[in-house]
Design an enzyme around this catalytic site. Structure first.
Site, short mmCIF file in Angstrom:
data_model
loop_
_atom_site.label_atom_id
_atom_site.label_comp_id
_atom_site.label_asym_id
_atom_site.label_seq_id
_atom_site.Cartn_x
_atom_site.Cartn_y
_atom_site.Cartn_z
N SER A 167 0.84 -1.20 0.00
CA SER A 167 0.00 0.00 0.00
C SER A 167 0.88 1.25 0.00
O SER A 167 1.67 1.46 -0.92
CB SER A 167 -0.96 -0.04 1.20
N LYS A 219 -20.07 17.88 3.19
CA LYS A 219 -19.16 18.09 4.31
C LYS A 219 -19.03 16.82 5.14
O LYS A 219 -17.97 16.51 5.67
CB LYS A 219 -19.67 19.25 5.18
#
Length: 341
Positions: A167, A219
């Site tokens: 990763s 948001k």
């Protein structure tokens, strides 16, 4: 007998008082040094260390006459080496990065790279012994950017992976010109994952309301306490896909010729498999690579180490002493076979 106990108690009280005084002095000294630099530069020439230890092994078992002859031969070899090194052998600068989920060693790595960029020669090389299972996207993005500084400066770089570079760890590794990994090192995991619990139904069952107020449509997408919507899930997945696309492009730009769609599935491979996939260039350990380079280059490790205060060093020493004592007790009990009775 009572007199003996009284004297023994007085002795213990004096010992405790002395210990408290010593700790107080160490604490004052630690505060006095608080303004000093909290890290120190450690440099070691690995080729010299290896050569000295190999010579020690060669001397084992030799009688006095042969030992004397061997020491003379060592001196002649040093003179030839010094003469050859007068032409300035290239240097292999070795850095280490052991990453956690937050890539906490990034600041130290950045400073080490800055130091090397200030002294490196065009024939030199930088090798990074990298170990990391990955972590936060922004943290490893910054860590990879430090290795990109070497690439942008035209510095030859090699990343060696002995255990894992997955990763975000692989994001860093692919910044190098060459990648080497041990046969069973874990590589890949080019994907993005996110998970979070949601306890909205539990709260609702107990008549607990959660007010989530936002300005801006997205948001908040998914939350832990509030009720998640399908629109929020779709937006969250869209953001994951966008991050994955950036990750794939980042790797593809640095490992050209790699079939990015085939390997960017989140899967991992061992080193002996990864070389066939194009994730790495060669199979081999970092130790083997450094020994190989010692034949034609100086091999120098560079590391910035945190300078511990006296109180920290004392605490660590006490902790290690306790751990060692407990380990010895456990080993003694294990050896006695009490657990099997």
């Amino acid at each position: 007998m009572s007199q003996w106990f009284a004297e023994y108690g007085l002795f213990l009280a004096q010992l405790v008082t002395l210990g408290v005084m010593i700790l107080a002095v160490l604490a004052i000294a630690g505060r006095a040094k608080a303004g000093q630099a909290r890290s120190q530069l450690r440099i070691e020439e690995l080729d010299k260390r290896y050569r000295a230890r190999q010579r020690q092994l060669r001397l084992v078992g030799l009688d006095k006459k042969r030992r004397k002859a061997a020491l003379k031969a060592f001196k002649r070899d040093d003179k030839r080496r010094d003469k050859r090194d007068g032409a300035k052998r290239p240097t292999l600068w070795v850095l280490d990065f052991h990453g956690d989920i937050k890539a906490s060693g990034t600041a130290r790595l950045a400073e080490e790279v800055s130091l090397i960029l200030g002294v490196i020669d065009e024939r030199d090389e930088v090798a990074i012994r990298l170990e990391s299972p990955g972590g936060l996207v922004h943290a490893y993005g910054l860590a990879a950017a430090q290795l990109d500084r070497l690439r942008d400066a035209g510095v030859s770089t090699t990343v060696c992976i002995d255990k894992v570079a997955a990763s975000g760890g692989y994001m860093m590794a692919c910044c190098a010109d060459r990648l080497r990994a041990a046969p069973f090192a874990v590589l890949g995991s080019i994907g993005v994952v996110a998970q979070l619990p949601n306890i909205h139904r539990l709260l609702k069952r107990h008549d607990v309301d959660v007010e989530l107020l936002t300005a801006g449509r997205y948001k908040r997408t998914l939350t832990v306490l509030g009720e998640n919507t399908e629109e929020g899930r779709e937006k969250f997945i869209e953001e994951l896909e966008s991050t994955h696309a950036l990750f794939k492009r980042f790797v593809a730009e640095r490992r050209q010729g790699l079939d990015i769609d085939a390997i960017a599935t989140g899967e991992t491979w061992y080193g002996s498999q990864a070389v066939d996939k194009g994730l790495i260039d060669a199979v081999g350990t970092s130790e083997a690579y450094l020994l190989e380079r010692m034949n034609d280059a100086r091999v120098v490790t560079v590391s910035l180490e945190k300078r511990r205060r006296l109180t920290e060093r004392l605490g660590r020493a006490v902790s290690l002493g306790i751990e060692d004592g407990l380990q010895r007790i456990y080993e003694a009990l294990e050896a006695s076979g009490w657990q099997r009775r």
